[in-house]
Scaffold this active site. Structure first.
Site, PDB file in Angstrom:
ATOM      1  N   ASP A 161      15.812  36.100  58.182  1.00  0.00           N
ATOM      2  CA  ASP A 161      15.721  36.986  59.338  1.00  0.00           C
ATOM      3  C   ASP A 161      14.935  38.234  58.949  1.00  0.00           C
ATOM      4  O   ASP A 161      15.449  39.117  58.277  1.00  0.00           O
ATOM      5  CB  ASP A 161      17.128  37.359  59.809  1.00  0.00           C
ATOM      6  CG  ASP A 161      17.142  38.212  61.074  1.00  0.00           C
ATOM      7  OD1 ASP A 161      16.056  38.630  61.527  1.00  0.00           O
ATOM      8  OD2 ASP A 161      18.241  38.468  61.596  1.00  0.00           O
ATOM      9  N   SER A 205      22.941  39.745  67.028  1.00  0.00           N
ATOM     10  CA  SER A 205      21.800  40.572  67.401  1.00  0.00           C
ATOM     11  C   SER A 205      22.261  41.743  68.264  1.00  0.00           C
ATOM     12  O   SER A 205      23.130  42.509  67.852  1.00  0.00           O
ATOM     13  CB  SER A 205      20.757  39.701  68.115  1.00  0.00           C
ATOM     14  OG  SER A 205      19.554  40.393  68.307  1.00  0.00           O
ATOM     15  N   HIS A 264      15.365  35.080  62.840  1.00  0.00           N
ATOM     16  CA  HIS A 264      16.442  35.798  63.523  1.00  0.00           C
ATOM     17  C   HIS A 264      17.308  34.858  64.357  1.00  0.00           C
ATOM     18  O   HIS A 264      18.519  35.057  64.480  1.00  0.00           O
ATOM     19  CB  HIS A 264      15.833  36.889  64.415  1.00  0.00           C
ATOM     20  CG  HIS A 264      16.843  37.761  65.083  1.00  0.00           C
ATOM     21  ND1 HIS A 264      17.779  38.495  64.372  1.00  0.00           N
ATOM     22  CD2 HIS A 264      17.066  38.032  66.395  1.00  0.00           C
ATOM     23  CE1 HIS A 264      18.526  39.182  65.223  1.00  0.00           C
ATOM     24  NE2 HIS A 264      18.122  38.914  66.451  1.00  0.00           N
TER      25      HIS A 264
END
Length: 378
Positions: free
Chosen positions: A322, A157, A355
């Site tokens: 995601d 991320s 995610h």
């Protein structure tokens, strides 16, 4: 903490601190006359210092990535399933370093630390920073440890964004770059989510324009709402359906506005627990760091040009479920690297967790990590 540590745990670890007495000039035009980075290390640095790995954390992460800080700690560090003896990031082979980013709230200089000029917490006076600023600050940590070149940089991320920035700005200082569940820049929708989260904090009457420390309070409701919103975006619809469905907390409708569905209870718990361990000013700062990230901006919006001088071998990983940083965004990174004639491997993992899948021990995912890490020479 378990009575007996698992054989693959790094065990008890202590947070360390590096204070840099040099001015750090920031992208925003301001500077810090000095700064501190909190960090943890795992494993042993070898004689020629060729086995060092830097782990870059995401928005709500910190330096405590593996093991336990005390015998009373209930859960290990946030990526413990990946770090330790025999795990994908094997501490029998590698020396692993993870800092708390500048502007964080777990010991690094940030809004909740003292401003040396005033003797009071920085609060909203702490300057806005960028991923590039983080990378520049982390070079001081590498230098202090005598690490001229990282064997690998790894991040998921927002951590993956740092990995890309390192590869662009300091190509000679890393051999491998693992970019996981990341994106080359935020979409308008993602910026919108961040703005709603910030407005939730701003609108809390206990926010006091960011000077809530001086009022001996915290914007609890605003930060809780921000986290609840964020948590929804970290999970996929499939994951939430499987975990909660439309299950009722008491098995019946009560026809009121208190918690009725299990998912409501879960989100409130996540929000309330987050308030007890994170700082609202840091949350505001971190979301702006996300918004600002766009390494192609200085290269005429051409990401391949941004990667042109990189030397690292890349592994890019995405997850099918995601929807915040979709696989399409990872493939955009891969296409830019190929256009720049760089070495890149890509894996798209079947996982409907959302995610947050990059934090979970999915067998295929760990298999990819293990296979790639085995190729790194030290």
């Amino acid at each position: 903490m378990p009575d007996t540590l698992p054989a693959d745990s790094v065990g008890l670890v202590e947070t360390q601190f590096l204070t840099v007495k040099e001015t750090l000039t920031l992208d925003c035009g301001r500077s810090l006359p000095e700064f501190t980075l909190a960090y943890e290390t795992y494993g042993t640095l070898n004689a020629d210092k060729s086995n060092a790995i830097l782990i870059c954390h995401a928005l709500s992460g910190d330096q405590h990535v593996a093991g336990y800080n005390s015998m009373e700690e209930r859960k290990p560090g946030w990526w413990d399933n990946c770090i330790g003896p025999g795990k994908p990031f094997d501490t029998d082979r590698f020396f692993i370093v993870c800092p708390n980013n500048l502007g964080g709230c777990k010991g690094s200089s940030g809004p909740n630390t003292l401003n040396p000029k005033t003797g009071k917490p920085y609060g909203p006076d702490f300057p806005l920073v960028t991923v590039r600023d983080w990378v520049n600050s982390q070079t001081y940590l590498a230098d202090s440890l005598g690490i001229q070149q990282w064997a690998a940089l790894i991040g998921g991320s927002l951590g993956g964004m740092q990995v890309m920035q390192w590869a662009i700005d300091y190509p000679e200082r890393l051999r491998h770059a693992l970019v996981i569940a990341a994106t080359p820049k935020l979409t308008a929708q993602n910026i919108a989510f961040n703005e709603v989260a910030r407005q939730a904090i701003f609108s809390d009457p206990d926010f006091h324009a960011g000077r809530y420390y001086e009022h001996n309070t915290i914007p609890r409701q605003g930060l809780m709402l921000a986290r609840m919103l964020g948590h929804i975006t970290y999970l996929s619809d499939d994951a939430m359906r499987e975990k909660f469905g439309r299950d009722l907390r008491e098995g019946k409708l009560n026809f009121g506005f208190d918690v009725e569905f299990q998912v409501e209870s879960y989100l409130r718990y996540q929000g309330k627990s987050f308030v007890d361990r994170f700082d609202a000013n840091t949350y505001l700062l971190m979301t702006k760091v996300l918004d600002y990230f766009d390494p192609a901006l200085q290269f005429n919006h051409d990401l391949s040009l941004a990667f042109e001088n990189t030397d690292a071998n890349f592994l890019v990983i995405s997850f099918t479920g995601d929807w915040r940083f979709t696989p399409a965004r990872s493939r955009e990174i891969v296409r830019a690297l190929i256009a720049a004639n760089k070495k890149v491997n890509y894996a798209e993992i079947e996982a409907e967790l959302g995610h947050d899948a990059f934090l979970t021990p999915i067998a295929e995912y760990h298999g990819v990590l293990n296979a790639y890490m085995d190729t790194i020479e030290i």
